[in-house]
Design an enzyme around this catalytic site. Structure first.
Site, PDB file in Angstrom:
ATOM      1  CG  HIS A  80      43.912  41.298  42.438  1.00  0.00           C
ATOM      2  ND1 HIS A  80      45.188  41.595  42.247  1.00  0.00           N
ATOM      3  CD2 HIS A  80      43.928  39.883  42.212  1.00  0.00           C
ATOM      4  CE1 HIS A  80      45.881  40.643  42.046  1.00  0.00           C
ATOM      5  NE2 HIS A  80      45.301  39.695  42.023  1.00  0.00           N
ATOM      6  CD  GLU A  82      44.651  46.254  44.697  1.00  0.00           C
ATOM      7  OE1 GLU A  82      44.020  45.283  44.700  1.00  0.00           O
ATOM      8  OE2 GLU A  82      45.907  46.196  45.253  1.00  0.00           O
ATOM      9  CB  CYS A 108      49.739  42.180  42.795  1.00  0.00           C
ATOM     10  SG  CYS A 108      48.541  42.569  41.544  1.00  0.00           S
ATOM     11  CB  CYS A 111      46.769  46.267  41.197  1.00  0.00           C
ATOM     12  SG  CYS A 111      45.447  44.859  41.167  1.00  0.00           S
TER      13      CYS A 111
HETATM   14  N1  LIG Z   1      46.798  44.187  45.923  1.00  0.00           N
HETATM   15  C1  LIG Z   1      46.277  42.819  46.026  1.00  0.00           C
HETATM   16  C2  LIG Z   1      47.027  41.784  46.168  1.00  0.00           C
HETATM   17  C3  LIG Z   1      46.435  40.565  46.362  1.00  0.00           C
HETATM   18  N2  LIG Z   1      44.617  40.439  46.314  1.00  0.00           N
HETATM   19  C4  LIG Z   1      44.163  39.154  46.295  1.00  0.00           C
HETATM   20  O1  LIG Z   1      44.712  38.314  47.589  1.00  0.00           O
HETATM   21  C5  LIG Z   1      44.823  37.319  47.204  1.00  0.00           C
HETATM   22  C6  LIG Z   1      46.247  36.656  47.138  1.00  0.00           C
HETATM   23  O2  LIG Z   1      46.966  36.893  48.348  1.00  0.00           O
HETATM   24  P1  LIG Z   1      48.588  36.470  48.538  1.00  0.00           P
HETATM   25  O3  LIG Z   1      48.912  36.822  49.792  1.00  0.00           O
HETATM   26  O4  LIG Z   1      49.245  37.015  47.419  1.00  0.00           O
HETATM   27  O5  LIG Z   1      48.360  34.963  48.137  1.00  0.00           O
HETATM   28  P2  LIG Z   1      48.318  33.690  49.248  1.00  0.00           P
HETATM   29  O6  LIG Z   1      46.806  33.112  49.067  1.00  0.00           O
HETATM   30  O7  LIG Z   1      48.637  34.147  50.498  1.00  0.00           O
HETATM   31  O8  LIG Z   1      49.357  32.904  48.634  1.00  0.00           O
HETATM   32  P3  LIG Z   1      50.558  32.067  49.175  1.00  0.00           P
HETATM   33  O9  LIG Z   1      49.985  30.977  49.829  1.00  0.00           O
HETATM   34  O10 LIG Z   1      51.441  31.825  47.946  1.00  0.00           O
HETATM   35  O11 LIG Z   1      51.239  33.162  50.111  1.00  0.00           O
HETATM   36  C7  LIG Z   1      44.153  36.936  46.073  1.00  0.00           C
HETATM   37  O12 LIG Z   1      42.770  36.730  46.251  1.00  0.00           O
HETATM   38  C8  LIG Z   1      44.361  38.297  45.265  1.00  0.00           C
HETATM   39  O13 LIG Z   1      43.325  38.323  44.282  1.00  0.00           O
HETATM   40  C9  LIG Z   1      44.224  41.657  46.104  1.00  0.00           C
HETATM   41  O14 LIG Z   1      43.123  41.741  46.228  1.00  0.00           O
HETATM   42  N3  LIG Z   1      45.030  42.862  45.889  1.00  0.00           N
END
Ligand SMILES: Nc1ccn([C@@H]2O[C@H](COP(=O)(O)OP(=O)(O)OP(=O)(O)O)[C@@H](O)[C@H]2O)c(=O)n1
Length: 224
Positions: A80, A82, A108, A111
């Site tokens: 992620h 963060e 999330c 994190c």
């Molecule tokens: N605080 C966060 C939250 C998420 N991510 C990154 O965001 C992506 C996931 O995004 P998310 O919207 O949760 O998933 P989606 O791919 O949109 O899944 P879905 O189709 O189920 O919505 C991942 O690469 C995760 O590593 C991140 O870097 N930091």
């Protein structure tokens, strides 16, 4: 000061996730008088969501929840934003200083404890996915996080309506994996993204002003 808000959004465009880009930047408010062009603020670290450092293209799965079984999803492999910002920071986080995390997506549940444990004192983020549990990734803990000041920006109702009208778009500027959108829709979505990401926030906090031009979003409640 506007660069504190723009940098994470620019970083999000560097993502290796084909669908969602996230950028994170950590700033600290120095006690001493050093100056790097941003007043007393100095850069501690930054990152975006990406596969592990040193990995090669295509080495890890790129699928999200809707496409493949658990073993072949991206979630367990992508680091992620963060986590990268904290791991590869160039400065220590000092207890006596006000350290701020700017991140383009709600932190999330994995994190949140890392951010708190690292000594971050303020988090500036958006309400994207806040309160959602997607199975492999969830966003439930941020709301109840204590001991850290939280500044959350929500999409304005105007921007939300425009977003719904324009249909789904990708936060990292990539084209969706399954089929390209017509050029007109892409342009419209791009304009919308620019409008939404260009938001004005004036926050007086610990003696500094965060001021971003061209509001497409409104400041949400100050929590925590
Ligand atoms: N605080 C966060 C939250 C998420 N991510 C990154 O965001 C992506 C996931 O995004 P998310 O919207 O949760 O998933 P989606 O791919 O949109 O899944 P879905 O189709 O189920 O919505 C991942 O690469 C995760 O590593 C991140 O870097 N930091």
């Amino acid at each position: 000061m506007a660069s504190t808000g723009r940098t994470p959004r620019l970083l999000a465009y560097r993502t290796e996730d084909p669908k969602v880009g996230v950028g994170a930047v950590i700033w600290a408010e120095g006690k001493s008088g050093g100056c790097d062009g941003t007043g007393r603020l100095y850069l501690v670290g930054c990152g975006y969501n990406a596969y592990p450092v040193g990995s090669e293209y295509g080495q890890y799965p790129q699928m999200d929840t809707k496409q493949q079984d658990r073993q072949r999803r991206k979630y367990r492999y992508i680091i992620h934003a963060e986590q990268n910002a904290l791991t590869f920071r160039s400065e220590e986080i000092r207890e006596e200083e006000n350290t701020m995390l700017f991140v383009t997506k709600c932190p999330c549940d994995e994190c949140v404890p890392l951010i708190r444990g690292a000594g971050i004192k303020q988090i500036y983020t958006t309400d994207l996915d806040s309160g959602k549990d997607k199975g492999d990734i969830s966003y439930l803990r941020f709301h109840s996080l204590q001991g850290v000041l939280k500044f959350i920006w929500q999409k304005s109702s105007l921007a939300r309506r425009a977003s719904e009208h324009a249909g789904p778009h990708l936060a990292n500027g990539c084209v969706r994996k399954h089929g390209r959108q017509p050029e007109q829709a892409l342009q419209s979505n791009k304009r919308l993204r620019m409008a939404m990401f260009s938001f004005r926030v004036r926050t007086m906090s610990a003696g500094f002003l965060w001021d971003l031009p061209n509001s497409g979003m409104v400041a949400g409640p100050l929590l925590g």
